[in-house]
Each structure stands twice: as C-alpha cells, then as structure tokens.
Design an enzyme around this catalytic site. Structure first.
Site, PDB file in Angstrom:
ATOM      1  N   TYR A   1      -1.084  -1.292  10.052  1.00  0.00           N
ATOM      2  CA  TYR A   1      -1.323  -1.533   8.618  1.00  0.00           C
ATOM      3  C   TYR A   1      -0.105  -1.103   7.813  1.00  0.00           C
ATOM      4  O   TYR A   1       0.403  -1.840   6.965  1.00  0.00           O
ATOM      5  CB  TYR A   1      -2.570  -0.755   8.196  1.00  0.00           C
ATOM      6  CG  TYR A   1      -2.986  -0.937   6.750  1.00  0.00           C
ATOM      7  CD1 TYR A   1      -3.832  -1.975   6.381  1.00  0.00           C
ATOM      8  CD2 TYR A   1      -2.543  -0.059   5.765  1.00  0.00           C
ATOM      9  CE1 TYR A   1      -4.231  -2.132   5.059  1.00  0.00           C
ATOM     10  CE2 TYR A   1      -2.933  -0.208   4.444  1.00  0.00           C
ATOM     11  CZ  TYR A   1      -3.783  -1.247   4.090  1.00  0.00           C
ATOM     12  OH  TYR A   1      -4.169  -1.401   2.782  1.00  0.00           O
TER      13      TYR A   1
ATOM     14  N   SER B   1       0.851  -1.200   0.000  1.00  0.00           N
ATOM     15  CA  SER B   1       0.000   0.000   0.000  1.00  0.00           C
ATOM     16  C   SER B   1       0.873   1.231   0.000  1.00  0.00           C
ATOM     17  O   SER B   1       1.992   1.217   0.537  1.00  0.00           O
ATOM     18  CB  SER B   1      -0.874   0.020   1.257  1.00  0.00           C
ATOM     19  OG  SER B   1      -1.498   1.293   1.387  1.00  0.00           O
TER      20      SER B   1
END
Ligand code: NAD
Length: 255
Positions: free
Chosen positions: A161, A146
């Site tokens: 994350y 990401s």
C-alpha cells in the site's frame, strides 16, 4: 488563467462506498455544478448514485462498473462516459484497497493486487482521461495518495500500500511536468486518518482516540475534508498549482 468550460464533467473513481471519500466528493462536486462520471465496481451502486446525484443537484451523472486495475475495462468505461456527458475537465482518482498484511507474510498475489488497484489503476484511468484533456488543452487531475507513503507505513495498511501510494506521488510529479504544456494540472492529496470503513471496518471510539493522539488537530479527518481539498484543486482558481502533494492529515506529517 485558462478558463474552464461552463458545462464540465468530473470523473470520480471509487465513488460509491456508502461512507467513503468518493461519495462525499461526488456529492460536493455535484453541488458545485460539475456533471459526474462515476466509476466503481458494482453497476447497480453506480446507477443508484448517478440517479441520486441528478435528483439532488440537477446535474448529469453517468456510472459505469469498472475494475480500475483492468485497462481494457477502464478505456471502455471512459469512452462511454465521454459519449454521455459534457467535456471531461477533471479526474479524481479515489479508488483504492487497503492491505494490513505484514511484509514477511506477504504473498506475491497480495503484492500485485494492491499495486494493480492503487497504482496501475491510477495510471490506466489517468492515461485515458489525459488523452481527452490534451485535445481540449485544459484539465485537472487529482489522485489520492496517503500519509503512509510519506511516513513509511505506520497506518493500518502496510508495505505494498505504502509503495503504491508513493508511486502515485511520483506519477503525479512526472505527469505535472509532461502535461503542463496542455494546461493540465496534476496534483496528489495525502490524507491522514479519515473516518471511513477502509481500515478494516468502521472505527471504534477507542481506535479513533488512538489515531487522534498522533495528530496536531484534535479530531479525525472526515470525508468532507478530503472532498473539499479535491474541489479546491480542480477549481479554475487552482490553475497555478501543479505537481504538489497536499497533506490533509491533521498535521500527522510535517516536512
Ligand atoms: P472505501 O473503502 O470506503 O472506498 C474505496 C472505494 O474504491 C470503494 O467504493 C471500492 O468499491 C472502490 N474500489 C476498490 N477497488 C476498486 C477497483 N479495482 N476498481 C474500482 N473501484 C474500486 O475507502 P476510502 O477511505 O473512501 O478510500 C478512498 C481512497 O482514499 C483510497 O484510495 C484510500 O487508499 C485513500 N486513503 C484513505 C484514507 C483513510 O483514512 N480513509 C487515508 C489515506 C488514503
């Protein structure tokens, strides 16, 4: 160039989310003749998607409910997929969870939940699939990182994350080196904002407009944008690309 076998299977994790990247990837790869090993949490959703793909594209598909954070489940599922489908040539690690909790409110449980799915899960699936790929001396592995890993968060999900997705890039580079001698390429894709339900539900028009303001491309990403990049990286023609992180992010991160 190392030819890929004609009859070949791609395993896709996180495949069944109705508006997700996994489903778009399954659909695109099936349209290109890949047989599909489908992994997600719910067996009936896996079965439905497998049936749909076979009916629509005429390829073989087989789904196994698996929590990617559970190594025993992962190994058993891939044993089953391997016994049911042609040679496993590609793996797309797409399963993931979001986590909007600020660092100072983070519990130990939340930290471990996110790392277990988004990083350990990628390792468990990759490790088992790599054991098969090295036997055939050919393979393509793509994992979804990401932009959060590169920009230090700044997206819906926060620190665990970001850490897990940065770990995916380290895993990718190290495995590219270790598995290269077996003609296995290993790459990551780093998406920017993609219009799915992972950022706390379906995005409102207002939220979409805010997200687009940060980009150099004048629209949000689509699941097809990411599926197309996966399809490119697992194709025979991409055999000289390994250890890379491909940013499919509308220009959000430039380096
Ligand atoms: P999504 O929530 O629609 O799909 C995620 C899928 O993973 C779901 O089908 C879910 O059931 C599955 N999953 C979750 N935990 C699992 C587990 N333990 N075992 C097996 N399957 C599990 O989200 P999406 O947007 O399609 O996200 C796909 C991937 O892309 C994720 O890794 C996400 O972090 C990443 N990503 C998304 C964006 C975005 O803007 N949408 C941006 C960057 C990265």
């Amino acid at each position: 160039m190392n030819a890929l076998p004609q009859e070949r299977t791609a395993i896709v994790t996180g495949a069944t989310s109705p508006r997700g990247i996994g489903r778009a990837t399954v659909d695109l790869l099936a349209s290109q003749g890949w047989h599909l090993g489908i992994i997600d949490l719910d067996q009936s959703a896996c079965d439905e998607l497998a049936n749909e793909v076979t009916a629509k594209h005429g390829v073989k598909a087989f789904g196994v409910a698996t929590d990617v954070a559970d190594e025993q489940q992962v190994r058993a599922a891939i044993d089953q997929i391997e016994a049911s489908l042609p040679q496993i040539v590609a793996l797309a690690n797409i399963a993931g969870v979001s986590s909007p909790v600020p660092y100072l409110e983070l519990t130990s449980d939340e930290w471990h939940r996110v790392i277990n799915v988004n990083l350990n899960g990628v390792h468990y699936v990759t490790r088992r699939v790599a054991e098969t790929m090295v036997q055939y001396e050919v393979g393509r592995i793509v994992s979804i990182s990401s932009v959060s890993a590169q920009r230090g968060g700044g997206t819906f999900s926060k620190t665990p994350y970001s850490v897990a997705k940065a770990g995916v890039i380290g895993l990718t580079r190290s495995l590219a080196r270790e598995l290269g001698p077996y003609n296995i390429t290993v790459n990551a894709i780093s998406p920017g904002p993609i219009d799915t339900d992972i950022m706390g539900g379906t995005l409102t028009e207002e939220r979409k407009a805010e997200l687009v303001e940060d980009l150099v491309v004048n629209r949000l990403g689509t699941t097809h944008d990411i599926a197309s990049a996966i399809s490119f990286l697992i194709a025979e023609e991409a055999g000289y690309i390994s250890g890379q992180t491909l940013n499919v992010d509308g220009g959000l991160y430039m380096h």
